[in-house]
Enzyme design. Structure first.
Site, PDB file in Angstrom:
ATOM      1  N   GLU A 163       0.841  -1.199   0.000  1.00 46.99           N
ATOM      2  CA  GLU A 163       0.000   0.000   0.000  1.00 46.99           C
ATOM      3  C   GLU A 163       0.880   1.255   0.000  1.00 46.99           C
ATOM      4  OE1 GLU A 163      -3.285   0.323  -0.475  1.00 46.99           O
ATOM      5  OE2 GLU A 163      -2.529   2.357  -0.643  1.00 46.99           O
ATOM      6  N   LYS A 222       8.150  -1.703  -2.374  1.00 45.94           N
ATOM      7  CA  LYS A 222       7.541  -0.933  -1.288  1.00 45.94           C
ATOM      8  C   LYS A 222       8.626  -0.338  -0.386  1.00 45.94           C
ATOM      9  CE  LYS A 222       4.979   0.864   1.719  1.00 45.94           C
ATOM     10  NZ  LYS A 222       4.180   2.057   1.495  1.00 45.94           N
ATOM     11  N   CYS A 278       6.372   4.403   9.312  1.00 47.80           N
ATOM     12  CA  CYS A 278       6.965   3.546   8.282  1.00 47.80           C
ATOM     13  C   CYS A 278       8.337   3.928   7.755  1.00 47.80           C
ATOM     14  CB  CYS A 278       5.985   3.407   7.123  1.00 47.80           C
ATOM     15  SG  CYS A 278       4.545   2.465   7.622  1.00 47.80           S
TER      16      CYS A 278
END
Ligand SMILES: NC(=O)C1=CN([C@@H]2O[C@H](COP(=O)(O)OP(=O)(O)OC[C@H]3O[C@@H](n4cnc5c(N)ncnc54)[C@H](O)[C@@H]3O)[C@@H](O)[C@H]2O)C=CC1
Ligand SMILES: O=C(O)[C@H]1O[C@H](OP(=O)(O)OP(=O)(O)OC[C@H]2O[C@@H](n3ccc(=O)[nH]c3=O)[C@H](O)[C@@H]2O)[C@H](O)[C@@H](O)[C@@H]1O
Length: 464
Positions: A163, A222, A278
Site C-alpha cells: 500500500e 515498497k 513507516c
C-alpha cells in the site's frame, strides 16, 4: 477466471481500515469484512456515530457511512471471516523488532506468521492471500511455506500488494492512486490470482495504473519507494543546516532545484525531521536485509538517511536550548502540534516526541496543543521511550485543548506539525500573552515569519 465476491482483511488499522472501506465503497458487489483482535478498535469502527471511528482521515467517515452495513463489516470473529472469504488481505503491523536477532533493525514478522497459521488452520476452500502489510523481500516464501505445510490441503495463492497511501490523504490516495502494484507467480495459477485482484481494483482504477510484477519485485519496491521518499527529506534537511551557516534559504534552494523536471518539486520540504510509522522502520529493514546479504556499502548508504533524520530532530531541540541563553530549565515551551504530520491523529515516530524528550532532559516544561491528538497518547509516546518515569513525564508535560492557553506565559513556541490552523491564529494575541523576548521555532516553515517579526517575535525557521 475467479470473480471475487467476498474479501476478508486481517488488521483494522491505519491501512486495513481505510483501504478496505474504499474497496467496499467502490465495489458494492463485494462483501468486505475487516477483522481485528483488538475489540476496542472494532467497537470504534462500529460506533453508531461514524465520527468516532478510530482513524482520523479527511473523507473517511463519509466512506464508512456509505458502505458500513451494506457490504462493509467490522468484526472480531477472525476465523469466520477468513473461512467465508475468497481473498484474504493481511494488513497487520510489522514493526521493527525490539528483541533478539535483528533487534532495532529487522521487521518483526510474528503477527504475519500468526495470520498465516490461522488462515491455514481455518480454510476449507481455496483462497488468494494478499500481503498488504509492508514486508521484507521474500516474506511470501515463508507465508507460502506455512500455508502449504499446515493447511487442510486447500490451494493458496500468495500475492504481494503493498500500500502506498499517505496518512492525511488516505482516501484521495486510495480513490486516485498513482499506481497499484500487484506481485504474483508467473505460473498460470499465480497469474489467475493476479488477474482476480486486478479485476477488483479495475472497478475504479484505470488498467494502465495497475502494475503487475513478480512477488519479490513487488515486496522490495515498497521498501524502496519509502526509502527514496525519506532520502529526499534527509537530503534537503542536510542542506537546511548548510543554509543556516551561509545565509542561503532552504525554501529558495528547494524551489530552485525542484523546478528541474528531473528532480521535481515534491518531498523537498525541509522540516524538523520526518516521522510516521513507516519511513524509519522500512529503511532500517532495508539496511538489515542488505547487511544480511553482506552488502555493507548498500546498507551504510541507506542508513545515512536515518542518521541524518535523527540529527535533524536533535539539532532542532538543541537550537532551542542555545537560543534561550543555553538553558531551558524551568522555562515553558509551547508545542504546536504533536502528530507526525497534519490531518492525522497518528503520532508514531513523530519528531515532536524526540524534541520533547531532549527538552525534558534539559528540565524544560512543555505544554502541548494538537487539534487531533489526545493527552493519553502524548504521555504514552513519552513513556514508551523509557527515558524517565511516567510521573516525571506527567510533571514535565501538560496538554491543552486551547492553543492560546498553551502559549500563554511561554518563553518560546515550537511548531512541530504543519496544521493549517496554526497559520491563521491571532498571533498578536499570542504575543501579548507570552514572556519576552517571545521566540518561535518554526519546525515546519509554515508561519509568516515577516508578519511575526513585525509583531515583535524572534523567529527561527529551518534552513534560513
Ligand atoms: N500506516 C500507514 O500509513 C501505512 C502502513 N503500511 C504498512 O501496513 C501495515 C499495517 O500498518 P498500520 O495499519 O499502520 O498498523 P496498525 O498497527 O494501525 O494496524 C494493525 C492492526 O492489526 C491487528 N492485528 C495484529 N495481528 C493480528 C492478528 N493476528 N489477527 C487480527 N488482527 C491483528 C492489530 O490489532 C492492529 O489493529 C504495516 O506493515 C505497515 O508498514 C503501508 C502503507 C502505509
Ligand atoms: O508506508 C507508509 O507508511 C507510507 O509512508 C509515507 O506516508 P506517511 O508516512 O503517511 O506520510 P508522508 O507524507 O510521506 O510524510 C512522512 C513524514 O515526512 C515528513 N515530510 C514529508 C515531506 C516533506 O517534503 N518533508 C517532510 O518533512 C512529514 O511531515 C512526515 O513526518 C509515504 O508517503 C506513503 O507512500 C507510504 O505508503
Amino acid at each position: 477466471m475467479t470473480k471475487i465476491t467476498s474479501i476478508c482483511c486481517i488488521g483494522a488499522g491505519y491501512v486495513g481500515g481505510p483501504t478496505m472501506a474504499v474497496v467496499a465503497k467502490q465495489c458494492p458487489h463485494i462483501k468486505v469484512t475487516i477483522v481485528d483482535l483488538n475489540e476496542a478498535r472494532i467497537a470504534a469502527w462500529n460506533d453508531v456515530d461514524v465520527n468516532n471511528i478510530p482513524v482520523y482521515e479527511p473523507g473517511l467517515s463519509e466512506v464508512v457511512a456509505e458502505a458500513r452495513g451494506r457490504n462493509l463489516f467490522f468484526s472480531t470473529d477472525v476465523d469466520r471471516a477468513i473461512e467465508e472469504a475468497e481473498m484474504v488481505f493481511i494488513s497487520v503491523n510489522t514493526p521493527t523488532k525490539t528483541y533478539g536477532a535483528g533487534k532495532g533493525m529487522g521487521a518483526d514478522l510474528k503477527w504475519i506468521e500468526l495470520c498465516a497459521r490461522q488462515i491455514a488452520r481455518v480454510s476449507k476452500t481455496d483462497k488468494i492471500i494478499v500481503e498488504k502489510s509492508t514486508l521484507p523481500v521474500r516474506t511470501a516464501e515463508a507465508v507460502r511455506d506455512i500455508l502449504h505445510n499446515t493447511g487442510n490441503g486447500v490451494n493458496f495463492q500468495v500475492l504481494s500488494n503493498p500500500e502506498f497511501l499517505a496518512e492525511g490523504t488516505a482516501v484521495d490516495d486510495l480513490l486516485n492512486p498513482d499506481r497499484v502494484l500487484i506481485g504474483g507467480d508467473a505460473n498460470p495459477e499465480g497469474q489467475e490470482a493476479v488477474q482476480a485482484l486486478v479485476d477488483v481494483y479495475a472497478n475504479w482504477i484505470p488498467r494502465e495504473r495497475i502494475l503487475t510484477t513478480n512477488v519479490w519485485s513487488s515486496e522490495l519496491s515498497k521498501l524502496v519507494a519509502n526509502a527514496y521518499l525519506a532520502q529526499r527529506i534527509s537530503s534537503i534537511n542536510s542542506i537546511s543546516e548548510l543554509c543556516e551557516k551561509t545565509e542561503a534559504n532552504v525554501n529558495e534552494v528547494a524551489r530552485a532545484i525542484g523546478t528541474d523536471s528531473r528532480i521535481g518539486p515534491k518531498f523537498l520540504k525541509a522540516s524538523v525531521g520526518f516521522g510516521g510509522s513507516c519511513f524509519q522502520k522500512d529503511i532500517l529493514n532495508l539496511v538489515y536485509i542488505s547487511r544480511s546479504f553482506g552488502l555493507q556499502e548498500v546498507a551504510d548508504y541507506w542508513e545515512q538517511v536515518i542518521i541524518m533524520n535523527d540529527h535533524q530532530k536533535k539539532r532542532f531541540a538543541l537550537n532551542i536550548v542555545k537560543d534561550l541563553y543555553n538553558t531551558v530549565s524551568g522555562k515553558k515551551i509551547a508545542f504546536l502540534g504533536w502528530a507526525f504530520k497534519k490531518d492525522t491523529n497518528d503520532t508514531r515516530e513523530s519528531a515532536a516526541i524526540y524534541v520533547a524528550d531532549e527538552l525534558l532532559n534539559e528540565q524544560a516544561t512543555i505544554q502541548v496543543y494538537d487539534p487531533k491528538v489526545e493527552d493519553k497518547q502524548i504521555y504514552a509516546d513519552l513513556d514508551y521511550l523509557g527515558t524517565r518515569s511516567p510521573d516525571l513525564n506527567k510533571k514535565g508535560v501538560t496538554v491543552s485543548e486551547d492553543p492560546y492557553a498553551a502559549c500563554a506565559d511561554a518563553h518560546a513556541i515550537a511548531v512541530l506539525t504543519e496544521w493549517d490552523e496554526f497559520i491563521d491564529y491571532d498571533w498578536q494575541r499570542i504575543y501579548d500573552g507570552m514572556l519576552k523576548p517571545a521566540k518561535i521555532f518554526d519546525g515546519r516553515n509554515i508561519l509568516d515569519h515577516k508578519k511575526l517579526r513585525a509583531i515583535g517575535f524572534k523567529v527561527s525557521g529551518i534552513g534560513m
